[in-house]
Scaffold this motif. Structure first.
Motif, PDB file in Angstrom:
ATOM      1  N   GLU A  88       0.976  -1.253  -0.021  1.00  0.00           N
ATOM      2  CA  GLU A  88       0.104   0.064   0.136  1.00  0.00           C
ATOM      3  C   GLU A  88       0.888   1.416  -0.003  1.00  0.00           C
ATOM      4  O   GLU A  88       0.589   2.290  -0.512  1.00  0.00           O
ATOM      5  N   LEU A  89       2.089   1.278   0.719  1.00  0.00           N
ATOM      6  CA  LEU A  89       2.781   2.271   0.758  1.00  0.00           C
ATOM      7  C   LEU A  89       3.494   2.534  -0.452  1.00  0.00           C
ATOM      8  O   LEU A  89       3.749   3.751  -0.963  1.00  0.00           O
ATOM      9  N   ALA A  90       4.080   1.403  -1.286  1.00  0.00           N
ATOM     10  CA  ALA A  90       4.796   1.542  -2.671  1.00  0.00           C
ATOM     11  C   ALA A  90       3.505   2.361  -3.623  1.00  0.00           C
ATOM     12  O   ALA A  90       3.877   3.070  -4.359  1.00  0.00           O
ATOM     13  N   GLU A  91       2.426   1.639  -3.372  1.00  0.00           N
ATOM     14  CA  GLU A  91       1.255   2.256  -4.322  1.00  0.00           C
ATOM     15  C   GLU A  91       0.994   3.718  -4.193  1.00  0.00           C
ATOM     16  O   GLU A  91       0.830   4.542  -4.971  1.00  0.00           O
ATOM     17  N   LEU A 121       4.194  10.248  -7.179  1.00  0.00           N
ATOM     18  CA  LEU A 121       5.139  10.623  -8.373  1.00  0.00           C
ATOM     19  C   LEU A 121       4.186  10.863  -9.488  1.00  0.00           C
ATOM     20  O   LEU A 121       4.605  11.537 -10.393  1.00  0.00           O
ATOM     21  N   GLU A 122       3.320   9.980  -9.690  1.00  0.00           N
ATOM     22  CA  GLU A 122       2.472  10.288 -11.063  1.00  0.00           C
ATOM     23  C   GLU A 122       1.775  11.788 -10.866  1.00  0.00           C
ATOM     24  O   GLU A 122       1.524  12.269 -11.930  1.00  0.00           O
ATOM     25  N   THR A 123       1.467  12.011  -9.860  1.00  0.00           N
ATOM     26  CA  THR A 123       0.508  13.497  -9.756  1.00  0.00           C
ATOM     27  C   THR A 123       1.613  14.479 -10.219  1.00  0.00           C
ATOM     28  O   THR A 123       1.433  15.293 -10.647  1.00  0.00           O
ATOM     29  N   GLN A 124       3.032  14.281  -9.442  1.00  0.00           N
ATOM     30  CA  GLN A 124       4.034  15.032  -9.625  1.00  0.00           C
ATOM     31  C   GLN A 124       4.255  15.396 -11.367  1.00  0.00           C
ATOM     32  O   GLN A 124       4.539  16.440 -11.748  1.00  0.00           O
TER      33      GLN A 124
END
Length: 225
Positions: free
Chosen positions: A14-17, A23-26
């Motif tokens: 869950e943390l990795a997701e 990162l995708e948002t950035q």
């Protein structure tokens, strides 16, 4: 890792997701910013000189200072309107010697004393070598290296000086004219030839035609007139 409990494994997944989503948002935000900057840059370029047709105002002679600008358009295969009608030309300049009709309050912030005048919408440039260099940069006819661009400008300005000197000698008697042709003019030719001869070059820079080559062509071709 083998002894990891299911609960701990789930927590790490869950943390990795969550980190991937952040990162995708950035990345999406960065892409939006870059796209916005690109649009602003394009808009600025259009505001500058690409919202209207290119117009060149110059006397109805072809082997002269107006030809510096004309040659760039022709080499770059860019459409332009060549305006030579005398009364239209007078409206573009302030010079009393040329009977210019433009007043202080006309023509925008930047005005021309004499022809040639280059226009695109509200954008105006005068001084033939300035306009030539500007268009050359715009249409990829300028050398890429900063020093070479300066040298190309030097060559172009030298050719413009030659044209001025040739006009100054037009009223000379035959003896003075021949003295100029066989003396000072030959020195100018040496300056134009030496970079090509020393480097065994067909073009001054980057093995391709730049505005330096066009400028020298203009003055050599103009000698015939």
């Amino acid at each position: 890792a083998i002894g990891m409990s299911l609960q701990e494994f789930t927590k790490r997944a869950e943390l990795a997701e969550s980190q991937l989503q952040a990162l995708e948002t950035q990345l999406n935000a960065l892409a939006t910013t870059l796209s916005s900057k690109s649009a602003l840059s394009t808009s600025a370029s259009l505001d500058d000189d690409e919202k209207a047709e290119w117009k060149l105002f110059y006397w109805p002679v072809y082997k002269n200072r107006g030809n510096y600008i004309r040659l760039v358009f022709e080499e770059a295969n860019v459409a332009y309107e060549n305006i030579t009608e005398i009364e239209q030309l007078k409206t573009q300049v302030r010079s009393d010697k040329l009977k210019g009709t433009q007043t202080y309050n006309e023509g925008g912030a930047y005005q021309a004393m004499a022809l040639p005048v280059l226009r695109n919408g509200d954008m105006l440039l005068s001084q033939s070598i300035v306009a030539m260099g500007y268009l050359a940069e715009k249409f990829n006819l300028a050398p890429k290296a900063h020093t070479d661009r300066a040298r190309a400008s030097m060559i172009a300005n030298n050719t413009n000086d030659v044209i001025g000197e040739m006009y100054a000698h037009q009223k000379d008697d035959k003896t003075a004219w021949l003295q100029f042709l066989n003396g000072r003019l030959q020195i100018w030719f040496d300056l134009f030839e030496k970079p090509l001869k020393k480097g065994k070059l067909s073009f001054y820079f980057e093995d391709r035609c730049t505005f330096a080559d066009l400028a020298v062509f203009n003055v050599l071709n103009g000698i015939e007139e």
